[in-house]
Design a protein around this motif. Structure first.
Motif: not given
Length: 477
Positions: A299-305, A282-288
């Motif tokens: 992509e990282p959001l799906d991974k987090g889910i 989620l942090d990666n998603t936020r930075r993007r």
């Protein structure tokens, strides 16, 4: 001379006392030694298992960190050429920014031993550390490079803590980027694990000493009782002793059930470590998203889910296996139904559960025993039987209650091929005998192969209707 003759020729009362006390003293000494030895062995085994689980949790945490880091820079590293300095600089910037907790950070060494990234210990950067060892002489940087050349792996060593500068034991996970000849990794300090293991060992020693003192005190009290009251033993006392032993055994089973519930809660809490991966995704998603890179934020959001769903499923599975809440909330029938549904979904084996309405309800001990027997039986079916169909039937009758589990598997091996009943079968037998019930195993091999396990409990374990707060079906008992 008379005193010596009196000692060598004891009276009848003295003989009775010696006959009662000497075996008791010898038994107390033997029990003390045996209890101390067995307690230490069992505790050491449990401590080693605890240490292994804690280290595995640490390793899983590290693996999640490295996976998240790799996901963060792989879109740069993947298409980059070996001499793409611009891409290397971008990856180094990403790794330098990935710090976590109070001590966690990522490091990068090239295969020559030069440090490229070390955000919490900047004095390492742009220096060659080939040949570096810890205070125990264990290679560190050379080991990182060796592991990276092989792909990826673990290394345990001593490393100075960024916060204090003092060495502490660390487990490090290293990943090799072969195109750039980089060793990328991160580590987690395990001094807390070692401290907890040491504290557990100290607690075990204290418990062993207390147990030894208790045994001595009980022995002295017993000797005093023998001396004051004599050896008056009759059939009634033997029956009382048997009843006390049975109650003690039941308390042991109750304690085991309570411990399983406690462990389930602890495992539930420890799952939070798994969720660290969700946090970084989620942090990666936020930075993007902050950079306006909406296309790659999914992509990282799906991974987090995905990680979050896995964690939730794991919590539910572990908690249900250790102590199914439905057994306490809804009763034995729904608990076994949930168990069979989960078994069928997990194994693909066709499973059918049937029950009937009971006039009375089962007591708590009976419900737990029958549930554990069903759980153990399904485990044996999954591991050993090769069955394609399982049938479970729970019903009450004029003699009590019966749980019947049958499958169409290969059956039990012949007696000549077995050294004795397995642990699972012994557990079933002990549980049902503790409740004065009966357990039967019927097995056949060949064309009509299969196994039937039938557990029957007497009427004494069925509660009368007036003892129930509200009438319920046994499927909810």
């Amino acid at each position: 001379m008379k005193r010596l003759r009196a000692l060598l020729s004891p009276s009848y009362g003295q003989k009775i006392f010696l006959l009662a006390s000497v075996p008791l003293l010898l038994a107390a000494v033997a029990i003390s030694i045996l209890v101390a030895s067995q307690a230490r062995q069992l505790a050491e085994s449990e401590i080693r298992a605890l240490e292994h689980k804690m280290l595995e949790a640490k390793k899983a945490e590290l693996r999640n960190y490295v996976t998240q880091a790799r996901n963060a820079f792989y879109f740069i590293y993947g298409p980059a050429a070996p001499d793409d300095d611009r891409s290397k600089e971008r990856v180094l910037q990403i790794l330098a920014a990935m710090i976590y907790g109070e001590e966690g950070f990522f490091f990068v060494y090239d295969y020559d031993g030069n440090n490229l990234v070390s955000p919490r210990q900047t004095e390492f950067i742009n220096h060659n550390w080939a040949g570096l060892t810890d205070s125990e002489g264990t290679p560190t940087v050379d080991a990182f490079i060796r592991i990276a050349r092989g792909g990826a792996g673990w290394h345990e060593h001593l490393w100075p803590k960024p916060s204090t500068g003092e060495e502490a034991r660390m487990v490090t996970y290293v990943l090799g980027l072969q195109d750039w000849q980089w060793a990328v990794g991160t580590g987690v300090f395990i001094d807390d694990v070692l401290a907890q293991v040491a504290a557990s060992r100290a607690e075990v020693e204290a418990r062993v000493k207390r147990t030894f003192y208790y045994i001595i005190a009980i022995t002295l009290a017993a000797l005093l009782l023998v001396f004051s009251s004599g050896m008056v033993v009759n059939i009634r006392e033997r029956r009382l002793a048997d009843a006390k032993l049975k109650k003690l055994t039941q308390r042991v089973f109750d304690a085991q059930e309570e411990e399983r519930g406690r462990v389930a809660r602890e495992l539930h809490d420890s799952i939070s470590q798994i969720l660290v991966g969700v946090r970084y995704a989620l942090d990666n998603t936020r930075r993007r998203l902050e950079r306006g890179d909406h296309a790659r934020a999914a992509e990282p959001l799906d991974k987090g889910i995905e990680y979050l769903g896995s964690a939730i499923s794991e919590v539910r599975r572990i908690s249900r296996d250790l102590r199914p809440g439905v057994l306490d909330d809804l009763g034995l029938g729904p608990a076994i139904k949930a168990l069979t549904d989960d078994f069928a979904a997990r194994t693909g084996i066709a499973t059918e559960f049937t029950t009937v309405v009971f006039r009375n309800r089962l007591d708590q001990d009976a419900k737990i025993a029958l549930y554990r027997i069903a759980q153990e039986a399904l485990t044996n079916v999954e591991r050993h039987s090769g069955a394609t169909r399982v049938e479970i039937d729970l019903r009450g009758h004029k003699l009590g209650a019966t749980l019947r589990i049958s499958d169409n598997g290969r059956g039990l091996p012949p007696q000549s091929g077995r050294t004795g009943p397995g642990i699972g079968l012994r557990n079933m037998q002990e549980r049902i005998e503790q409740l004065d019930g009966t357990l039967r195993f019927l097995s056949s091999r060949g064309a009509q192969s299969g196994t039937v396990i039938e557990a029957t409990l007497p009427l004494s374990h069925l509660l009368p209707p007036e003892d129930a707060a509200t009438p319920k079906m046994e499927a909810q008992a």
